[in-house]
Design a protein around this motif. Structure first.
Motif, PDB file in Angstrom:
ATOM      1  N   MET A 210       1.597  -1.116  -0.219  1.00  0.00           N
ATOM      2  CA  MET A 210       0.233   0.145   0.051  1.00  0.00           C
ATOM      3  C   MET A 210       0.827   1.090   0.202  1.00  0.00           C
ATOM      4  N   LYS A 211       0.106   2.019  -0.973  1.00  0.00           N
ATOM      5  CA  LYS A 211       1.374   3.624  -0.695  1.00  0.00           C
ATOM      6  C   LYS A 211       1.540   4.477   0.222  1.00  0.00           C
ATOM      7  N   ASP A 212       1.968   4.726   0.808  1.00  0.00           N
ATOM      8  CA  ASP A 212       2.611   6.514   2.577  1.00  0.00           C
ATOM      9  C   ASP A 212       1.810   6.843   1.841  1.00  0.00           C
ATOM     10  N   VAL A 213       0.443   7.366   2.788  1.00  0.00           N
ATOM     11  CA  VAL A 213      -0.211   8.694   2.320  1.00  0.00           C
ATOM     12  C   VAL A 213      -0.441   8.973   4.106  1.00  0.00           C
ATOM     13  N   SER A 214       0.046  10.288   3.153  1.00  0.00           N
ATOM     14  CA  SER A 214      -0.550  11.283   4.075  1.00  0.00           C
ATOM     15  C   SER A 214      -1.637  11.344   5.454  1.00  0.00           C
ATOM     16  N   GLN A 215      -2.221  10.570   6.653  1.00  0.00           N
ATOM     17  CA  GLN A 215      -3.367  10.183   7.315  1.00  0.00           C
ATOM     18  C   GLN A 215      -3.845  11.790   7.995  1.00  0.00           C
ATOM     19  N   ASN A 216      -3.805  12.736   7.922  1.00  0.00           N
ATOM     20  CA  ASN A 216      -4.551  13.675   7.630  1.00  0.00           C
ATOM     21  C   ASN A 216      -6.256  13.656   7.481  1.00  0.00           C
ATOM     22  N   PRO A 217      -6.615  14.572   8.389  1.00  0.00           N
ATOM     23  CA  PRO A 217      -7.954  14.581   7.887  1.00  0.00           C
ATOM     24  C   PRO A 217      -8.666  14.691   6.464  1.00  0.00           C
ATOM     25  N   VAL A 218      -9.899  14.045   6.599  1.00  0.00           N
ATOM     26  CA  VAL A 218      -9.937  15.218   4.927  1.00  0.00           C
ATOM     27  C   VAL A 218     -11.862  15.279   4.322  1.00  0.00           C
TER      28      VAL A 218
ATOM     29  N   ARG B  83     -11.837   9.500   9.820  1.00  0.00           N
ATOM     30  CA  ARG B  83     -11.072  11.113   9.074  1.00  0.00           C
ATOM     31  C   ARG B  83     -11.056  11.617   7.312  1.00  0.00           C
ATOM     32  N   VAL B  84     -12.030  10.917   7.124  1.00  0.00           N
ATOM     33  CA  VAL B  84     -12.319  11.296   6.052  1.00  0.00           C
ATOM     34  C   VAL B  84     -14.664  11.668   5.789  1.00  0.00           C
ATOM     35  N   VAL B  85     -14.458  12.929   4.905  1.00  0.00           N
ATOM     36  CA  VAL B  85     -16.198  13.209   5.161  1.00  0.00           C
ATOM     37  C   VAL B  85     -16.301  13.892   3.576  1.00  0.00           C
ATOM     38  N   VAL B  86     -17.651  13.701   3.484  1.00  0.00           N
ATOM     39  CA  VAL B  86     -18.514  14.769   2.203  1.00  0.00           C
ATOM     40  C   VAL B  86     -19.189  15.711   2.519  1.00  0.00           C
ATOM     41  N   ALA B  87     -18.368  17.168   2.336  1.00  0.00           N
ATOM     42  CA  ALA B  87     -19.174  18.146   2.636  1.00  0.00           C
ATOM     43  C   ALA B  87     -20.816  18.203   2.249  1.00  0.00           C
ATOM     44  N   PRO B  88     -21.736  18.690   3.495  1.00  0.00           N
ATOM     45  CA  PRO B  88     -22.949  18.279   2.836  1.00  0.00           C
ATOM     46  C   PRO B  88     -23.325  19.415   1.869  1.00  0.00           C
TER      47      PRO B  88
ATOM     48  N   ASP C 160      -5.765  18.867  16.089  1.00  0.00           N
ATOM     49  CA  ASP C 160      -4.032  19.376  16.302  1.00  0.00           C
ATOM     50  C   ASP C 160      -3.358  18.472  14.730  1.00  0.00           C
ATOM     51  N   GLU C 161      -4.128  18.494  14.149  1.00  0.00           N
ATOM     52  CA  GLU C 161      -4.094  18.541  12.546  1.00  0.00           C
ATOM     53  C   GLU C 161      -4.519  19.130  11.714  1.00  0.00           C
ATOM     54  N   PRO C 162      -3.936  19.227  10.371  1.00  0.00           N
ATOM     55  CA  PRO C 162      -4.526  20.363   9.339  1.00  0.00           C
ATOM     56  C   PRO C 162      -5.630  19.574   8.389  1.00  0.00           C
TER      57      PRO C 162
END
Length: 234
Positions: A1-9, A37-42, A79-81
């Motif tokens: 698996m690719k190394d992916v940033s874990q910042n919220p999306v 950590r993953v949401v879709v804007a409503p 604490d996460e961008p």
């Protein structure tokens, strides 16, 4: 698996598209990042059209939905961008949201809440009337120091070549590309010409095999095959 940033999306739908169309993209990203950590804007279709219809004001309504989603993520992960992933015209809405300048009376102070914007098939150069309202505003206010506080990655596919004398698909692409820029005899994702998405100051990425529209049975940016082509820039 690719190394992916874990910042919220936060995923931002494209113009005239709504949040549930991005469920597959959300699920695919959740395979790389934890689901919470993953949401879709409503965002719904009415947000884009307005009532009564006022497409020139749609940006303001969509920015409100984006801001709610970003603030909810920041409450969960203070604490996460946040990383914004914006499809099509949602990318120009995201840029206006991040510029911290008054747009039709609304301004958002995002500060360091958002660290990165990844756009997918977003035309920053266009002569389409309502899109140009947004892009003119962006270029009027965009400064080089913007990219110091927010990294921007503009992703676009060059899968389809427009050609007014070619096959049916090539002729259709030519017409779509012409609605964005004068020359339709170029490559793009079937709806948007690739070079219209190139933004000075951003990291411009061209991928080979993705389509623009989130329709069934296509390899668009939000399918597993599509996401795997740009996930490394998340």
């Amino acid at each position: 698996m690719k190394d992916v940033s874990q910042n919220p999306v936060v995923i931002i739908p494209g113009v005239l598209f709504w949040d549930s169309l991005y469920d597959t993209m959300k699920e695919v990203l959740a395979g790389y990042i934890s689901k919470e950590r993953v949401v879709v804007a409503p965002v719904n279709l009415l947000d884009w059209i307005g009532f009564p219809p006022s497409p020139e004001k749609s940006t303001n309504g969509v920015m409100k939905a984006v801001d709610r989603a970003v603030r909810a993520m920041k409450r969960k992960f203070p604490d996460e961008p946040v990383t914004l992933v914006a499809h099509s015209g949602g990318g120009t809405v995201a840029m206006i949201y991040l510029l911290e300048k008054s747009f039709q009376g609304d301004v958002y102070r995002t500060g360091n809440q958002v660290g990165k914007l990844v756009t997918l098939g977003t035309p920053f150069h266009t002569h389409e009337y309502y899109a140009k309202i947004k892009t003119d505003f962006i270029f009027r206010h965009l400064q080089k120091d913007f990219f110091e506080r927010c990294r921007v990655v503009s992703v676009v596919s060059d899968k389809y070549h427009g050609n007014h004398q070619g096959s049916f698909v090539e002729k259709m692409c030519y017409k779509f590309y012409q609605s964005v820029q004068e020359d339709g005899n170029v490559k793009g994702d079937g709806i948007v010409p690739a070079k219209s998405c190139f933004l000075e100051g951003a990291e411009n990425v061209t991928i080979a095999d993705a389509e623009h529209l989130p329709t069934p049975h296509t390899r668009w940016y939000g399918t597993k095959e599509g996401v795997e082509q740009w996930i490394q820039w998340l």
